[in-house]
Design an enzyme around this catalytic site. Structure first.
Site, PDB file in Angstrom:
ATOM      1  N   LYS A  64      14.714   7.610   0.473  1.00 39.20           N
ATOM      2  CA  LYS A  64      15.506   6.436   0.088  1.00 39.20           C
ATOM      3  C   LYS A  64      16.910   6.526   0.676  1.00 39.20           C
ATOM      4  O   LYS A  64      17.479   5.534   1.133  1.00 39.20           O
ATOM      5  CB  LYS A  64      15.570   6.338  -1.433  1.00 39.20           C
ATOM      6  CG  LYS A  64      14.227   5.948  -2.053  1.00 39.20           C
ATOM      7  CD  LYS A  64      14.276   6.035  -3.568  1.00 39.20           C
ATOM      8  CE  LYS A  64      12.940   5.585  -4.162  1.00 39.20           C
ATOM      9  NZ  LYS A  64      12.853   5.928  -5.591  1.00 39.20           N
TER      10      LYS A  64
ATOM     11  N   THR B 205       0.849  -1.188   0.000  1.00 38.82           N
ATOM     12  CA  THR B 205       0.000   0.000   0.000  1.00 38.82           C
ATOM     13  C   THR B 205       0.883   1.235   0.000  1.00 38.82           C
ATOM     14  O   THR B 205       2.107   1.149   0.154  1.00 38.82           O
ATOM     15  CB  THR B 205      -0.863   0.065   1.277  1.00 38.82           C
ATOM     16  OG1 THR B 205       0.009   0.313   2.392  1.00 38.82           O
ATOM     17  CG2 THR B 205      -1.608  -1.227   1.522  1.00 38.82           C
TER      18      THR B 205
ATOM     19  N   ASP C 215      11.257  12.133  -1.929  1.00 39.65           N
ATOM     20  CA  ASP C 215      11.302  10.696  -2.171  1.00 39.65           C
ATOM     21  C   ASP C 215      12.753  10.201  -2.213  1.00 39.65           C
ATOM     22  O   ASP C 215      13.091   9.180  -1.629  1.00 39.65           O
ATOM     23  CB  ASP C 215      10.578  10.392  -3.487  1.00 39.65           C
ATOM     24  CG  ASP C 215      10.528   8.910  -3.750  1.00 39.65           C
ATOM     25  OD1 ASP C 215       9.985   8.186  -2.885  1.00 39.65           O
ATOM     26  OD2 ASP C 215      11.060   8.463  -4.785  1.00 39.65           O
TER      27      ASP C 215
ATOM     28  N   GLU D 233       4.762  11.055 -10.361  1.00 45.36           N
ATOM     29  CA  GLU D 233       3.525  11.013  -9.585  1.00 45.36           C
ATOM     30  C   GLU D 233       2.520  11.919 -10.292  1.00 45.36           C
ATOM     31  O   GLU D 233       2.925  12.798 -11.065  1.00 45.36           O
ATOM     32  CB  GLU D 233       3.785  11.540  -8.163  1.00 45.36           C
ATOM     33  CG  GLU D 233       4.751  10.705  -7.343  1.00 45.36           C
ATOM     34  CD  GLU D 233       4.245   9.303  -7.073  1.00 45.36           C
ATOM     35  OE1 GLU D 233       3.025   9.143  -6.871  1.00 45.36           O
ATOM     36  OE2 GLU D 233       5.054   8.358  -7.094  1.00 45.36           O
TER      37      GLU D 233
END
Ligand code: ASP
Ligand code: MG
Length: 805
Positions: free
Chosen positions: A667, A539, A663, A652
């Site tokens: 990471k 999800t 993002d 996105e």
């Protein structure tokens, strides 16, 4: 000559008795000489016991009695059972009157079951033109007077049997009562429950039969109870010693004493299924077997008695008193455990005996309880004993590990010092799961991996498709059975204990139940005794991570493509690790960085092996890789390249989520934490690629004003040196031996010929600098985004966990 025995279920009304008759007729047609031995039909023995019990308690038994009578006459109206009926009826009246009965009376009543069975079967065979007669074994099987469990008097019995069968050669087919015998004065006795197997073995011995065939309602002796372990297999061959071993651990289709007579005369015993008489069954004979047999047996209805006290330390004679007391009260002891500190002694007994045992021990140790040398004598109930027969402790480690992996608490372990049996005591609620995991370890049958997939969007959906299409191969190659038993979307959950198939999408639409939380999935797994549980989070939910610890506490390993759990505060990152460690669970998330590229795994391996990682740098984002790879070399405006990326679905829906750099920062943080750095997200220096003026407003506003990006990026591009290109990179550096590193996310200009400069398309690239590798970093490069490669990466994690199970 063969002795053929049929058990109660083989003689039950309907299919059972019909099959039995057909089997007997088959033998007579082939002129095979046989002697038939029967047990009582269906559930008759238990019904007779129930009648006795009711009569004794003064309860109305008339309905049961009528039912029993009509059951008996159902198959053959031509049979006269009035003698048996009268005897039972009169006896019951007597019992009701006296409100009591003796074992002697019980034996007489139970014997009627076998007597009626033989009469009935003989009558039907006669009606089918087979000359058969019921034979009452009380004429030759002679016992002592231990009613309920009488001991055979071998010499007399053998002589009488031989006289009966051989000196007066039988012209008819004998249908002999099992289970029953008589003492020397002719009073009826029985040989103990399931005793007709013993009668059969005795007849075989006395008559020197070539073979005994025991027709049962199962296909043979299994490696475990097939009702409990669906993967249980038939044991095709056993020798007498092995069979004996199994009997003592509750293989109830054999009788404790039935092997010895066969062994003495070397008569083989075949166990077949009345309902599928052509299957091979189990063959028990005298042969030498090099590999020990293995079988997993379960004993329920037991409890542990635990005696504890500081005062037991070093005391001599305590054990003798415990066992002496139990002996006095005729209580049988199973597994025993005593720690070397002698402060507690535990042993397993029948649950029925628990009260008696505690009372007796409390009296015996009254003094010690009073002076507090013993603090407690307790019964631990709701447990079960699992015995692995034919297994020594050396070879047991994998099974043991599988129990630990499945969160099964082992209360006691016990092994025989010589010989090859191991017994474990576990909570009764865990017994099914435990037996299944031990069984699959020992027999190397495919491991069941039970999977709950949360999120059925692009990554989730692709993963499910991948699992479904590779399932068969994985089963064949790795003996791993992937069973996706739950698929949860945001509203609904599809639960299927046998695992979903290609139709899952339709099933989801039609039969999924509304989801009220992760507990639903946990409960379902529990109800089905699922072992080897894995939960996969595909999800994008920011709240689902709160359920991770619940899942782990309930026995799930975790896999996620979702990054949230790894990028929240360091404290919560640590808390999850703590819980994982405590419950011995794994959490894999290879796809959190660089999708399916083996990046996290490599870093972990280097780090765990003590390699000193000094810097990690790279292009972390597929969408930003695409944008700058193209913008750097093409004569196109920044906005038109961004448009292309949007159209290709690389960004996105609101591209600012990529352009803001968060993002990439996340990471980078995940990699940093892999190196045990304690950085927080807020400590990352992030160069936001969106000019300040475009940061507010809706996605649509932003998309309408993309051209405003062109001027600043044109400037940045032209400010570069010759043969340089732009790359948006994450960079982890600093002294990585400290608690924290420096984390930066920046747009940089690098030589076109460098590793970073050569990245193409939407690839990701990671440079891992280490002490041993010096200036030449380990480079991992490839597709680092997209549903297919991400799902592949998740699948990789799944197999990695599955293989270790
Ligand atoms: N009918 C007896 C019992 O139920 C004996 C047997 O079935 O072997 O125990
Ligand atoms: Mg990866």
């Amino acid at each position: 000559m063969k002795i053929i025995k049929f058990g109660g279920k083989s003689l039950a009304n309907g299919k059972g008795i019909e099959q039995t008759l057909a089997i007997i007729q088959d033998y007579t047609q082939h002129k095979t000489p046989i002697v038939v031995v029967l047990s009582a039909r269906g559930n008759t023995t238990n019904q007779l016991l129930k009648l006795l019990h009711k009569a004794q308690k003064g309860l109305d038994y008339s309905e049961d009695w009528t039912a029993l009578k009509s059951y008996q006459i159902a198959p053959a109206v031509a049979v006269d059972l009035s003698t048996e009926f009268d005897l039972i009826q009169r006896t019951l009246q007597g019992v009701a009157l006296l409100q009591d009965y003796s074992p002697k009376v019980q034996d007489l009543i139970l014997a009627q079951g076998e007597l009626m069975a033989t009469k009935t079967v003989a009558a039907i065979l006669q009606a089918r033109s087979i000359d058969s007669q019921a034979v009452d074994s009380r004429q030759f099987l002679t016992t002592d007077s231990q009613f309920g469990n009488a001991q055979i008097q071998e010499t007399i019995s053998e002589a009488k049997t031989i006289v009966f069968f051989q000196q007066k050669p039988l012209s008819y087919l004998p249908i002999v009562t099992g289970f029953i015998a008589a003492n020397e004065s002719g009073t009826t006795t029985t040989l103990g429950r399931n005793g007709s197997n013993y009668s059969t073995a005795l007849l075989a011995k006395y008559l020197q039969a070539d073979e005994v065939i025991n027709y049962t309602h199962v296909n043979g002796i299994y490696t475990a109870n097939p009702e409990q372990v669906p993967d249980a297999r038939i044991i095709e061959k056993l020798n007498y010693q092995e069979a004996n071993e199994l009997v003592s651990f509750g293989a109830s289709i054999l009788h404790a004493r039935s092997i010895v007579p066969l062994m003495e005369r070397n008569i083989p015993l075949r166990i077949l299924n009345t309902f599928s008489p052509h299957s091979q069954g189990t063959y028990i004979s005298q042969y030498t077997n090099n590999s020990t047999i293995k079988s997993v047996a379960v004993q329920k209805s037991v409890c542990i008695i635990n005696i504890e006290g500081k005062g037991l330390l070093g005391q001599i004679g305590i054990d003798a008193r415990i066992f002496g007391t139990l002996h006095l009260h005729n209580i049988n002891i199973g597994v025993i455990s005593q720690g070397s500190s002698e402060q507690s002694v535990g042993f397993v007994i029948d649950i029925q005996d628990s009260q008696k045992a505690i009372q007796a021990l409390e009296i015996e140790f009254g003094k010690e309880i009073k002076n507090k040398a013993i603090n407690s004598i307790l019964a631990i109930k709701d447990i079960a004993v699992i015995t692995v027969i034919g297994q020594n402790i050396q070879g047991f480690s994998e099974s043991y590990q599988s129990l630990i992996n499945n969160n099964i608490d082992i209360l006691l372990v016990n092994n025989t010092i010589h010989g090859n049996n191991i017994s474990l005591v576990v909570a009764e609620k865990d017994v099914n799961k435990a037996v299944n995991s031990i069984h699959s370890q020992i027999f190397g049958v495919a491991k069941n991996i039970n999977i709950a997939v949360f999120g059925k969007g692009t990554v989730g959906g692709t993963l499910l498709a991948q699992i479904l299409s590779s399932k068969a191969q994985i089963l064949k190659r790795k003996e791993i059975k992937l069973n996706v038993f739950a698929i949860a979307g945001s509203q609904k959950v599809l639960l299927n204990k046998n695992g979903i198939d290609d139709n899952w999408q339709q099933q989801y639409n039609h039969t999924a139940e509304s989801i009220d939380g992760v507990q639903q999935v946990i409960d379902f797994a529990k109800a089905n005794h699922f072992e080897n549980l894995i939960a996969i989070d595909n999800t994008a939910s920011t709240t689902f991570v709160q359920d991770y610890s619940t899942l782990v506490q309930n026995g799930f390993d975790l896999i996620s493509s979702n990054k949230i759990a790894n990028t929240e505060s360091y404290a919560s990152y640590q808390a999850l690790r703590q819980i994982l460690k405590q419950h011995n669970k794994k959490y894999l998330y290879e796809t959190n960085v660089g999708a399916g590229l083996p990046l996290i795994d490599t870093i972990k391996l280097l780090h765990d092996s003590g390699e000193n990682i000094t810097r990690i740098r790279g292009v972390f984002s597929g969408s930003l890789s695409y944008i700058f790879n193209h913008y750097s070399v093409q004569e196109q405006s920044f906005s038109s390249i961004l448009q292309e990326a949007i159209q290709k679905g690389f960004t996105e829906p609101d591209p600012r989520e990529d352009l803001c750099g968060n993002d990439v920062a996340r990471k980078l943080l995940i990699l940093a934490r892999e190196l045990d750095l304690e950085n927080e997200f807020e400590e990352i220096s992030i160069q936001n690629l969106i000019p300040e003026s475009l940061r507010g407003g809706t996605a649509a506003d932003f998309l309408a004003r993309l051209e405003e990006l062109n001027a600043p990026y044109r400037q940045i591009k032209s400010d570069q040196d010759e043969e340089h290109v732009l790359r948006y990179i994450g960079d982890l550096h600093g002294d990585l031996q400290q608690n924290k590193g420096i984390l930066e996310v920046n747009l940089v200009s690098v030589p076109k010929k460098s590793a970073l400069g050569q990245v193409k398309g939407s690839d990701s690239i990671f440079e891992i600098y280490t002490k041993s590798y010096g200036d030449n970093p380990i480079v991992i490069q490839g597709a680092g985004a997209g549903a297919a490669v991400t799902a592949r990466g998740v699948f990789g994690d799944l197999l990695r966990i599955a293989e270790k199970k």
